[in-house]
Write a protein that holds these residues in place. Structure first.
Motif, short mmCIF file in Angstrom:
data_model
loop_
_atom_site.label_atom_id
_atom_site.label_comp_id
_atom_site.label_asym_id
_atom_site.label_seq_id
_atom_site.Cartn_x
_atom_site.Cartn_y
_atom_site.Cartn_z
N THR A 267 3.21 -2.04 -2.70
CA THR A 267 3.35 -1.65 -1.29
C THR A 267 2.46 -0.48 -0.89
O THR A 267 2.15 -0.32 0.29
N ASN A 268 2.09 0.36 -1.87
CA ASN A 268 1.27 1.51 -1.49
C ASN A 268 0.00 1.04 -0.79
O ASN A 268 -0.41 1.59 0.24
N ASP A 269 -0.60 0.02 -1.36
CA ASP A 269 -1.80 -0.53 -0.73
C ASP A 269 -1.45 -1.51 0.37
O ASP A 269 -2.08 -1.51 1.43
N ILE B 188 0.51 -8.24 -5.41
CA ILE B 188 0.29 -8.62 -4.03
C ILE B 188 0.23 -7.32 -3.24
O ILE B 188 1.24 -6.66 -3.00
N GLU B 189 -0.98 -6.92 -2.90
CA GLU B 189 -1.15 -5.64 -2.20
C GLU B 189 -2.21 -5.72 -1.10
O GLU B 189 -2.59 -4.72 -0.52
N VAL B 190 -2.68 -6.93 -0.87
CA VAL B 190 -3.66 -7.15 0.20
C VAL B 190 -3.02 -8.16 1.16
O VAL B 190 -2.44 -9.15 0.70
N SER C 276 -0.92 8.92 -2.32
CA SER C 276 -2.19 9.15 -2.99
C SER C 276 -1.88 9.17 -4.49
O SER C 276 -0.73 9.43 -4.89
N HIS C 277 -2.87 8.91 -5.31
CA HIS C 277 -2.60 8.91 -6.75
C HIS C 277 -2.31 10.32 -7.26
O HIS C 277 -1.67 10.48 -8.29
N THR C 278 -2.76 11.32 -6.52
CA THR C 278 -2.42 12.69 -6.89
C THR C 278 -0.91 12.88 -6.75
O THR C 278 -0.26 13.44 -7.63
N ASP D 24 -4.95 4.83 6.22
CA ASP D 24 -5.45 5.36 4.95
C ASP D 24 -4.31 6.10 4.24
O ASP D 24 -3.75 7.06 4.78
N ARG D 25 -3.99 5.67 3.02
CA ARG D 25 -2.84 6.26 2.33
C ARG D 25 -3.05 7.70 1.89
O ARG D 25 -2.09 8.37 1.51
N VAL D 26 -4.29 8.18 1.90
CA VAL D 26 -4.50 9.57 1.47
C VAL D 26 -4.86 10.50 2.64
O VAL D 26 -5.18 11.66 2.43
N ILE E 277 1.15 -4.43 -18.16
CA ILE E 277 -0.08 -3.63 -18.13
C ILE E 277 -0.92 -4.09 -16.95
O ILE E 277 -1.28 -5.26 -16.85
N ARG E 278 -1.20 -3.16 -16.06
CA ARG E 278 -2.05 -3.50 -14.92
C ARG E 278 -3.49 -3.22 -15.33
O ARG E 278 -3.80 -2.13 -15.82
N THR E 279 -4.36 -4.21 -15.15
CA THR E 279 -5.74 -4.02 -15.59
C THR E 279 -6.43 -2.99 -14.67
O THR E 279 -5.95 -2.70 -13.57
N TYR F 219 2.00 -0.22 -15.67
CA TYR F 219 1.30 0.77 -16.48
C TYR F 219 -0.09 0.86 -15.87
O TYR F 219 -0.89 -0.06 -15.99
N ARG F 220 -0.35 1.99 -15.16
CA ARG F 220 -1.65 2.16 -14.48
C ARG F 220 -2.67 2.62 -15.51
O ARG F 220 -2.77 3.81 -15.80
N THR F 221 -3.45 1.69 -16.02
CA THR F 221 -4.31 2.02 -17.17
C THR F 221 -5.55 2.84 -16.82
O THR F 221 -6.20 3.36 -17.71
C1 PEP Z 1 0.40 -0.12 -5.01
O1 PEP Z 1 -0.64 -0.23 -4.37
O2 PEP Z 1 1.54 -0.17 -4.49
C2 PEP Z 1 0.36 0.08 -6.46
C3 PEP Z 1 1.46 0.06 -7.18
O3 PEP Z 1 -0.84 0.36 -7.03
P1 PEP Z 1 -1.55 1.79 -6.87
O4 PEP Z 1 -0.56 2.74 -6.24
O5 PEP Z 1 -1.94 2.24 -8.22
O6 PEP Z 1 -2.70 1.49 -5.98
#
Ligand code: PEP
Ligand code: MG
Length: 576
Positions: A455-457, A432-434, A190-192, A466-468, A333-335, A297-299
């Motif tokens: 890879t998180n996604d 590439i996350e999908v 999770s982003h937290t 669900d990642r969270v 920089i990731r948009t 860089y997660r903007t």
């Molecule tokens: C990811 O999905 O692996 C990634 C780096 O982006 P975020 O964790 O911000 O979704």
């Protein structure tokens, strides 16, 4: 003493008193008052308003110096609520009419205001509920003589315990007295959790019932590496953990010896190791941990904890700072990647049933090109100050990539029309996350400058986890053969078109799996800064031949468990 197990979200061991963080519940007494008690109640109300005003101004001053004037401006709206004549007059006139204690009257008026504002369609006015509630609760607290300890007002170092903590709350813990945190819900990526790792705040998430079991001021041991929380430990346990804490520090120190050495394998292959950041404040930590650039860089965090959208100039200043600081090393920089578990109050985004499958990231940006272009122009302008690269999140197929590039071309043209310069050779990459992007990587590779595997996604979408969500966290397996095959496919497709393939998801920092990823031919690793020394240490201990064999063998295994056991055994062998 009670020991509870959760999900290890951010490493480190900390001991401290529990501090419950959550929605504060007030019990407001309801007492009738006499006619002659009305003046004193009015006076109490005025005093509460004055005290509240003072508190807000102090807070504004503190935030202004800690976090910047921009953040401090948020409190202007709070001060305006205090001056709302309608609200004040309604309280006084109802007090005179209904003859009830002022706290009770005020709480009724507050409820009425909140419900009126909640029913308004206008997003801006709706936003004001947050201000009214915030200030209203502060006034009520002062009327009742109670105190609230928010992060910013913490006097001692505490372990924050909450049902859930949003990524923006986590960002607000930055530099505050938060030793560690524990939550009822949430997952490892999770982003937290990611934010906690970056800020070096140990965290255990997904402990069902943590908030019910833990009481304020309980002494807690939080072991963010093992995902364990101990409530009111005995003396022996406390001593054991203090030793563990020192051991943890000792291991970190050992890895730190590799931080400034090049990431070169024993047979001479150089591997690029970059850092992931969420805030420009992390740049010193990136350098301290020996990264050769920023790979992600997660903007979107720049859009959080504020009321308005950042202007082009604000974006530009942020990116320019990071580019200049990191020069000559690259910064990717990731948009804007909002949505999923990252919500922003400025956008009128409807609540969705499946936010991770919904209107997020590049989908939102393509639908709102006027917002997207502000960021693109700023990145382009900042590109002359260092080595910037740009990448798009959540691309699901080549059409989205083309659409994004069309908007990028428009942004370039707008700058050219104004005579502003930018780096014409700036690389533009694709995350590439999908799964659909992973499976069409051969097509995408022809139209992009580099890949970065998120890879998180990618894991959550490929394994339908669900990642969270802590309930399905046991299924979230980076080492799943399906994930490994997908990664191999992406690397092969990228290399065929002679583009570099990076990974910036948390998997890139999993020591055992790093052996497999290296053996598969991954070119670049982008990970939280704190993990860099350990990764360098590992890379400097292996040969490519060794890891190619490991990757080959791993590709024949049937389950994530087998892959994990195998790679861990190999890692132990290598690190002795
Ligand atoms: C990811 O999905 O692996 C990634 C780096 O982006 P975020 O964790 O911000 O979704
Ligand atoms: Mg992602």
């Amino acid at each position: 003493m009670i020991q509870i197990k959760g999900i290890a979200a951010a490493p480190g061991i900390r001991v401290g008193p529990a501090h419950k963080f959550g929605k504060e519940e007030f019990t407001v007494p309801r007492n009738e008052i006499r006619e002659d008690e009305i003046p004193i109640n009015i006076q109490l109300f005025e005093e509460a308003l004055i005290k509240t005003r003072k508190e807000i101004m102090e807070l504004q001053k503190r935030i202004g110096s800690d976090m910047g004037q921009e953040e401090a401006l948020i409190f202007d709206a709070h001060l305006l609520v205090l001056e709302d004549r309608m609200l004040i007059e309604e309280v006084i006139s109802r007090l005179k009419k209904e003859k009830l204690n002022v706290a009770c009257i005020f709480s009724e008026v507050l409820k009425k205001y909140t419900s009126v504002f909640s029913n308004i369609e206008d997003e801006y006015l709706k936003e004001r509920i947050v201000d009214i509630n915030d200030v209203g609760r502060r006034i009520l607290r002062n009327l009742l003589g109670k105190e609230r300890k928010a992060f910013l007002e913490l006097k001692e170092k505490v372990v924050v315990v909450a049902h859930d903590i949003s990524p923006s709350d986590t960002a607000a813990m930055h530099k505050k007295k938060v030793l560690a945190f524990v939550t009822d819900i949430g997952g490892k990526t999770s982003h937290t959790a990611i934010m906690a790792k970056s800020l070096e705040i140990p965290a255990v998430v997904g402990i069902e019932g943590a908030t019910a079991m833990i009481h304020p001021d309980d002494v807690l041991i939080v072991d963010g590496s093992m995902g364990v929380v101990i409530i009111n430990p005995d003396q022996q346990t406390l001593e054991n953990y203090r030793r563990e804490e020192q051991k943890f520090e000792g291991v970190l120190q050992k890895f730190l010896t590799a931080k400034d050495l090049p990431a070169v394998t024993r047979d001479g292959k150089t591997v690029q190791i970059y850092a992931n950041i969420e805030l420009p404040d992390e740049v010193p930590s990136v350098k301290l941990h020996g990264a050769k650039g920023i790979g992600l860089y997660r903007t979107e965090f720049f859009y959080m904890n504020r009321k308005d959208l950042p202007t082009e100039e604000e974006h530009y200043q942020e990116y320019k700072y990071v580019a200049q600081e990191m020069k000559p090393d690259p910064v990717v920089i990731r948009t804007l990647d909002l949505g999923g578990d990252k919500f922003l109050s400025q956008f009128a985004i409807p609540q969705e049933m499946q936010p991770f499958l919904g209107w997020r990231a590049i989908r939102f940006c393509l639908a709102r090109p006027e917002i997207f272009k502000v960021q693109l122009r700023a990145i382009l302008r900042a590109s002359v100050h260092g080595k910037l690269k740009l990448m798009y999140p959540m691309i699901s197929g080549v059409e989205e990539l083309r659409q994004a590039n069309t908007i990028l071309d428009q942004a370039k043209k707008e700058l050219e029309d104004k005579g502003l310069s930018y780096d014409k050779d700036m690389q533009v990459g694709t995350m590439i996350e999908v799964p659909s992007a992973a499976l069409t990587a051969d097509i995408l590779a022809k139209e992009t400058d580099f890949f970065s595997i998120g890879t998180n996604d990618l894991i959550q979408y490929s394994l339908a986890v669900d990642r969270v969500n802590e309930k399905v966290a046991y299924l979230y397996e980076p080492a799943h053969p399906a994930v490994l095959r997908m990664i191999k496919n992406i690397i092969t497709a990228g290399h065929k078109e002679k583009i570099k393939v990076a990974m910036c998801g948390e998997m890139a920092g999993e020591p055992g799996l790093v052996l497999i990823l290296l053996g598969m031919g991954l070119d670049e690793f982008s990970i939280p800064p704190q993990v860099i020394p350990e990764l360098k240490y590992i890379i400097r201990s292996i040969t490519m031949k060794q890891v190619e064999e490991i990757a080959q063998k791993a590709s024949t295994l049937s389950t994530a468990k087998e892959v994990n056991n195998y790679s861990q055994d190999k890692l132990r062998e290598i690190l002795k």
